[in-house]
Design a protein around this motif. Structure first.
Motif, PDB file in Angstrom:
ATOM      1  N   SER A 183       0.838  -1.201   0.000  1.00 25.83           N
ATOM      2  CA  SER A 183       0.000   0.000   0.000  1.00 25.83           C
ATOM      3  C   SER A 183       0.873   1.252   0.000  1.00 25.83           C
ATOM      4  O   SER A 183       1.808   1.376   0.787  1.00 25.83           O
ATOM      5  CB  SER A 183      -0.908   0.012   1.230  1.00 25.83           C
ATOM      6  N   GLU A 185       0.724   5.768  -1.179  1.00 29.90           N
ATOM      7  CA  GLU A 185      -0.179   6.886  -1.416  1.00 29.90           C
ATOM      8  C   GLU A 185      -0.742   6.798  -2.836  1.00 29.90           C
ATOM      9  O   GLU A 185      -0.006   6.649  -3.799  1.00 29.90           O
ATOM     10  CB  GLU A 185       0.573   8.219  -1.242  1.00 29.90           C
ATOM     11  N   GLN A 187      -2.709   4.455  -4.006  1.00 32.04           N
ATOM     12  CA  GLN A 187      -3.123   3.113  -4.411  1.00 32.04           C
ATOM     13  C   GLN A 187      -3.347   2.254  -3.169  1.00 32.04           C
ATOM     14  O   GLN A 187      -2.699   2.444  -2.152  1.00 32.04           O
ATOM     15  CB  GLN A 187      -2.075   2.456  -5.321  1.00 32.04           C
ATOM     16  N   LYS A 188      -4.285   1.337  -3.272  1.00 31.57           N
ATOM     17  CA  LYS A 188      -4.590   0.467  -2.135  1.00 31.57           C
ATOM     18  C   LYS A 188      -3.453  -0.504  -1.862  1.00 31.57           C
ATOM     19  O   LYS A 188      -3.085  -0.752  -0.722  1.00 31.57           O
ATOM     20  CB  LYS A 188      -5.883  -0.308  -2.398  1.00 31.57           C
ATOM     21  N   GLY A 189      -2.930  -1.079  -2.924  1.00 33.78           N
ATOM     22  CA  GLY A 189      -1.845  -2.039  -2.750  1.00 33.78           C
ATOM     23  C   GLY A 189      -2.323  -3.361  -2.161  1.00 33.78           C
ATOM     24  O   GLY A 189      -3.500  -3.555  -1.882  1.00 33.78           O
ATOM     25  N   ALA A 191      -2.072  -6.437   0.748  1.00 39.02           N
ATOM     26  CA  ALA A 191      -1.792  -6.620   2.178  1.00 39.02           C
ATOM     27  C   ALA A 191      -0.383  -7.200   2.362  1.00 39.02           C
ATOM     28  O   ALA A 191       0.081  -8.020   1.564  1.00 39.02           O
ATOM     29  CB  ALA A 191      -2.822  -7.553   2.797  1.00 39.02           C
TER      30      ALA A 191
END
Length: 301
Positions: A183, A185, A187-189, A191
């Protein structure tokens, strides 16, 4: 270098704190406490805490002596007796807790020794550092032609350079992709617990490993042996040096009866007796397999 200046300062601060205690201490271990002993290219072993000493082993052994039972007055003699006759319980009275930084593939070998308490760095919670084990040139070897789990001749020249380049390139690429999947800034990315599956087995992890002396000796007998894989053997050898300072009498007995001693089968003992009588015993007349005979020859010659 495995230790940053920040880490070194933290260790110095720990070593600088002293407290009075009524419990038994071992001078050799006190000198080693908290110190990081470097292993491989980024790894280390350090003692976090310990309990007991040579005297604690003797104390535990003598508590079982009933009235009229012969007592052993000499501590070293008692410890050697215990080791020689496989009386393991007194050695369990000593415990030690290590902080170890090691490659993941070494940790997977190490964890097979299940008689310990382990807490490993969490890659679900934290982001792993960009640190990988890259073998030194004298540790790059081809597959053994006689041992399916061992090494043979060293790789040299262009072949060694080719392998090293693959190891370095793959490790860097995998970590770049690991970072890219996390994750950030905008973008969710992915886990952390999923992104870590893309990392290679030569990345470094850390853990606290606590065990008693009896089970530690078992670990060292297997992993400090010349037949153990080099990468875990150097950790075991470092621990051997620490244990020799902690419980010198117990370690001396361990060196004599476990590391330096051998166990012979009934067939092997029979062969030795026949040889002492002047008989020329061969593999064909020994009753042993080729593998057993090769190991027997290695012992007696």
């Amino acid at each position: 270098m495995p230790l940053t200046e920040e880490h070194k300062a933290e260790i110095d601060a720990q070593r600088g704190q002293t407290q009075q205690t009524a419990r038994a201490t071992a001078p050799g271990m006190e000198a080693r406490l908290y110190t990081a002993h470097e292993v491989l290219d980024h790894g280390f072993v350090r003692v976090i805490d310990y309990m007991g000493d040579d005297a604690a082993i003797c104390q535990a052994a003598r508590v079982s002596y009933g009235k009229g039972t012969k007592s052993v007055s000499n501590d070293e003699g008692l410890i050697r007796y215990l080791m020689r006759h496989w009386h393991s319980t007194p050695f369990e009275m000593c415990e030690v807790k290590f902080h170890v930084k090691l490659p993941v593939f070494v940790a997977r070998q190490w964890i097979r020794h299940r008689t310990a308490n382990v807490n490993e760095y969490s890659a679900r919670y934290s982001i792993l550092d960009r640190e990988f084990y890259i073998p030194a040139p004298d540790a790059l070897a081809a597959q053994s032609t006689v041992n399916n789990q061992g090494r043979g001749e060293l790789l040299e020249g262009d072949e060694a350079a080719r392998v090293l380049d693959i190891l370095k390139t793959d490790a860097a690429r995998c970590y770049d992709n690991y970072e890219a999947m996390l994750s950030q800034e905008g973008q969710k990315g992915l886990a952390r617990e999923l992104a870590r599956m893309n990392l290679p087995a030569n990345i470094y992890t850390q853990w606290y490993w606590k065990t008693d002396l009896h089970n530690l000796f078992h670990f060292l007998r297997l992993r400090a042996d010349v037949h153990a894989q080099y990468e875990i053997r150097v950790y075991a050898q470092t621990i051997c040096e620490i244990v020799a300072d902690w419980v010198p009498q117990a370690y001396g007995a361990f060196e004599d009866y476990r590391m330096g001693g051998v166990t012979l089968s009934t067939k092997a003992i029979d062969c030795v007796r026949r040889m002492l009588k002047g008989e020329a015993v061969t593999q064909e007349t020994s009753g042993m397999s080729k593998g057993e005979w090769r190991e027997f020859e290695g012992v007696i010659r």
